[in-house]
Design a protein around this motif. Structure first.
Motif, PDB file in Angstrom:
ATOM      1  N   GLU A 272      27.046-113.319  57.524  1.00 36.63           N
ATOM      2  CA  GLU A 272      27.093-112.989  58.957  1.00 36.63           C
ATOM      3  C   GLU A 272      26.894-111.472  59.155  1.00 36.63           C
ATOM      4  N   ALA A 273      27.531-110.682  58.310  1.00 37.99           N
ATOM      5  CA  ALA A 273      27.358-109.220  58.424  1.00 37.99           C
ATOM      6  C   ALA A 273      25.895-108.858  58.175  1.00 37.99           C
ATOM      7  N   ARG A 274      25.301-109.507  57.199  1.00 37.05           N
ATOM      8  CA  ARG A 274      23.890-109.205  56.902  1.00 37.05           C
ATOM      9  C   ARG A 274      23.015-109.550  58.116  1.00 37.05           C
ATOM     10  N   ARG A 275      23.317-110.699  58.747  1.00 32.28           N
ATOM     11  CA  ARG A 275      22.526-111.099  59.927  1.00 32.28           C
ATOM     12  C   ARG A 275      22.629-110.036  61.023  1.00 32.28           C
ATOM     13  N   GLN A 276      23.839-109.454  61.135  1.00 32.86           N
ATOM     14  CA  GLN A 276      24.024-108.447  62.185  1.00 32.86           C
ATOM     15  C   GLN A 276      23.578-107.058  61.751  1.00 32.86           C
ATOM     16  N   GLY A 277      23.163-106.946  60.480  1.00 29.99           N
ATOM     17  CA  GLY A 277      22.570-105.688  60.022  1.00 29.99           C
ATOM     18  C   GLY A 277      23.566-104.643  59.549  1.00 29.99           C
TER      19      GLY A 277
ATOM     20  N   GLY B 259      26.998-103.704  56.558  1.00 27.81           N
ATOM     21  CA  GLY B 259      27.598-104.079  55.267  1.00 27.81           C
ATOM     22  C   GLY B 259      26.651-103.770  54.117  1.00 27.81           C
ATOM     23  N   GLY B 260      27.204-103.830  52.902  1.00 28.01           N
ATOM     24  CA  GLY B 260      26.398-103.524  51.722  1.00 28.01           C
ATOM     25  C   GLY B 260      25.835-104.790  51.104  1.00 28.01           C
ATOM     26  N   ALA B 261      25.300-104.655  49.882  1.00 33.06           N
ATOM     27  CA  ALA B 261      24.813-105.816  49.134  1.00 33.06           C
ATOM     28  C   ALA B 261      26.022-106.678  48.750  1.00 33.06           C
ATOM     29  N   TYR B 262      25.803-107.939  48.455  1.00 32.18           N
ATOM     30  CA  TYR B 262      26.908-108.847  48.108  1.00 32.18           C
ATOM     31  C   TYR B 262      27.741-108.258  46.957  1.00 32.18           C
ATOM     32  N   GLY B 263      27.051-107.753  45.949  1.00 32.99           N
ATOM     33  CA  GLY B 263      27.740-107.222  44.769  1.00 32.99           C
ATOM     34  C   GLY B 263      28.536-105.954  45.031  1.00 32.99           C
TER      35      GLY B 263
ATOM     36  N   ALA C 171      36.780-105.158  58.198  1.00 31.15           N
ATOM     37  CA  ALA C 171      37.208-105.895  56.993  1.00 31.15           C
ATOM     38  C   ALA C 171      36.344-105.502  55.789  1.00 31.15           C
ATOM     39  N   LEU C 172      35.040-105.427  55.998  1.00 32.06           N
ATOM     40  CA  LEU C 172      34.162-105.051  54.875  1.00 32.06           C
ATOM     41  C   LEU C 172      34.424-103.608  54.456  1.00 32.06           C
ATOM     42  N   GLY C 173      34.634-102.751  55.436  1.00 29.84           N
ATOM     43  CA  GLY C 173      34.954-101.351  55.138  1.00 29.84           C
ATOM     44  C   GLY C 173      36.243-101.253  54.338  1.00 29.84           C
ATOM     45  N   GLY C 174      37.225-102.101  54.690  1.00 31.68           N
ATOM     46  CA  GLY C 174      38.504-102.106  53.977  1.00 31.68           C
ATOM     47  C   GLY C 174      38.324-102.550  52.533  1.00 31.68           C
ATOM     48  N   LEU C 175      37.479-103.554  52.328  1.00 35.01           N
ATOM     49  CA  LEU C 175      37.233-104.024  50.955  1.00 35.01           C
ATOM     50  C   LEU C 175      36.571-102.918  50.137  1.00 35.01           C
ATOM     51  N   ASP C 176      35.615-102.264  50.768  1.00 32.38           N
ATOM     52  CA  ASP C 176      34.889-101.185  50.100  1.00 32.38           C
ATOM     53  C   ASP C 176      35.853-100.045  49.722  1.00 32.38           C
TER      54      ASP C 176
END
Ligand code: FAD
Length: 488
Positions: free
Chosen positions: A114-119, A121-125, A462-467
């Motif tokens: 979903e993040a990728r669709r919205q443009g 976030g980073g790569a999955y890895g 959430a993605l920023g927090g994981l990063d």
């Protein structure tokens, strides 16, 4: 029914000594363990890349990590770098551990898609700490870093290390060449092994660890073999060691070529290299040239050819004989699973040990679970070959082939809704399937719509927090080379 007191292990490679070590450690003094091996025959000499379950097994048999790393020149492994698999120039990483964070209803890949669709976030890895540490050549066993890891090890040194461990715990070794296998005239069970010296070693239960020779399970018991080479047609490997020319990376490299792949496994003191290929598509001379062109460092000997047929014994446990390691079958080494399959089988054998003999029920259950594990690994390895955009005839055949139904169903599931799963007796986790499916270019048509319900800024946060969490975990992790110095 004959009581089982004395177990005879035939063969002293990695499989034989792992079996002996586990049996004496767990079951002595209930049983006696004797191992026969022939220095003149030697071991296969490869099998140097592992997966994290090796650490659980080492705990099971009481191996001290520092002693093991010193004795086997081991380095640490965070995953495998797959290079040129999808097409020339493409690269992805299959990292150990988890990627991102899953929710009860939907796994991480749905949110990432979903993040990728919205443009954003980073790569999955990017959401794997193991991948990021590997890419930067960093490693630590510090619990604060929390890295999932396995080892690269020197196979010959490992067998010797396990031998010391097993002998110290009470296993008895007999040097000699097995020349005949005696069977009971009435029951057909194995009774004794005859050595070239004339010695006769009798036993109640036998473990066949004689490698590809399969002296007991096949020569004596003609158990039969399920040949999977129509799905995994690589049938030859050439292996060569080189001296190290740079710092060891904490991962295995699997580099595709026109008819298979090459491996590169860094140890503390040298590098293991090899090429796996389909002899229908490449001659041994071509493979030798491809291997030698691709290595760094000076070869320490001429590349040695090893031939194999991917598949498994119809029954790993047949009568009073259990086959382990190469005697039980072989799935080509792309995902470094053979030593794991030995360890899981030995552990299960200890759990289901036939103290009062076996009338078939123990063996049937053991064999059913073994088959489930092997077929799962087989499917995972086929996946890497099947999904590809490479142009060479070998790769076109792999793309066009009909895969096992179990794998076809997994591919359809991921294509349909980005879904993956892990059942009982399946070693590869959801994260592994997703990494390889995405890496091999499988694009899901849809994903769980829960991910769409999250406001964009929440998903971004959430993605920023994981990063940030990964960055925090890795901030004090040293280089792999520096970490290894403590074992020097
Ligand atoms: C090309 C290749 C790459 C591989 N890479 C990996 C990897 O990266 N990771 C992984 O997990 N696995 C890998 N494997 C598999 C791994 O090497 C084996 O699973 C592991 O080494 C166990 O081998 P083994 O003990 O069954 O057989 P072997 O090492 O062949 O040992 C057989 C033993 O039987 C003895 N023996 C045989 N005949 C007789 C006789 N007549 N009398 C007395 N003794 C006898 C020999 O002396 C020896 O001790 C690889 C295998 C191959 C072929």
């Amino acid at each position: 029914m004959r009581q089982v007191r004395r177990v005879v292990v035939a063969g002293g490679g990695t499989a034989g000594w792992l079996a002996a070590a586990a049996l004496v450690r767990q079951l002595s003094p209930l049983i006696e363990v004797v191992l026969i091996e022939s220095d003149a025959i030697g071991t296969v000499g490869v099998g140097e890349s592992t997966i994290p379950t090796i650490r659980t097994f080492h705990d099971f048999i009481g191996v001290d990590e520092d002693a093991f790393v010193r004795a086997t020149g081991a380095t640490f492994k965070l995953g495998i770098s797959f290079e040129h698999w999808l097409r020339e120039g493409a690269r992805y990483f299959h990292a150990f551990g988890s990627v991102g964070r899953s929710m009860f209803v939907a796994d991480f890949q749905h949110f990432w898609l979903e993040a990728r669709r919205q443009g954003f976030g980073g790569a999955y890895g990017d959401y794997s700490a193991e991948l990021r540490a590997a890419a930067e050549g960093r490693f630590s066993t510090d619990p604060a870093a929390g890295l999932a890891y396995a080892y690269h090890l020197d196979a010959t040194a490992y067998a010797a290390f396990l031998r010391g461990h097993a002998e110290a715990a009470g296993a008895r070794r007999i040097e000699g060449r097995i020349v005949a296998v005696d069977r009971d005239g009435e029951t057909g069970d194995l009774r004794a092994l005859r050595l070239a010296s004339g010695a006769v070693i009798d036993g109640d239960f036998f473990i066949d660890c004689t490698g590809f020779r399969a002296l007991l399970i096949e020569d004596a018991l003609t158990t039969g073999y399920d040949d999977w080479s129509h799905w995994l047609p690589t049938d030859t490997a050439l292996a060569v060691q080189t001296d190290s020319v740079g710092p060891p990376m904490p991962y295995t490299r699997a580099i595709a070529h026109c008819a298979g792949w090459r491996w590169r496994i860094p140890l503390q003191h040298r590098v293991g290299n090899g090429i796996v290929f389909s002899s229908r598509d490449m001659t041994e001379e071509e493979a030798r040239a491809t291997l030698l062109d691709g290595i760094e460092g000076t070869p320490l000997f001429d590349p040695r050819p090893i031939r194999f047929t991917t598949g498994m014994r119809k029954r790993a446990w047949h009568r009073n004989c259990l086959a382990l390691g190469l005697a039980s079958g072989f799935i080509e080494p792309l995902e470094s699973t053979s030593i794991h399959l030995v360890m899981i089988a030995v552990t299960r054998f200890v759990q289901s040990f036939p103290f009062a003999g076996d009338d078939g029920a123990l063996a049937d259950r053991f064999n059913a679970r073994t088959r489930a594990e092997w077929e799962h690994v087989r499917d995972f390895v086929i996946l890497h070959y099947h999904l590809n955009d490479r142009a060479e005839p070998f790769w076109r055949r792999m793309a066009a082939m009909e895969v096992p139904d179990t794998l076809a169903a997994r591919i359809a599931l991921f294509r349909e809704q980005a879904a993956a799963f892990q059942d009982q007796d399946q070693i590869f986790r959801i994260d592994s399937w997703v990494q390889v499916m995405l890496g091999q270019g499988l694009e899901p048509r849809d994903y769980h719509h829960l991910a769409r319900m999250l406001p964009a800024q929440d998903l971004q946060r959430a993605l920023g927090g994981l990063d940030a969490g990964i960055r925090h975990r890795l901030q004090t992790v040293p280089s792999h080379a520096d970490f290894l110095r403590r074992f020097a």
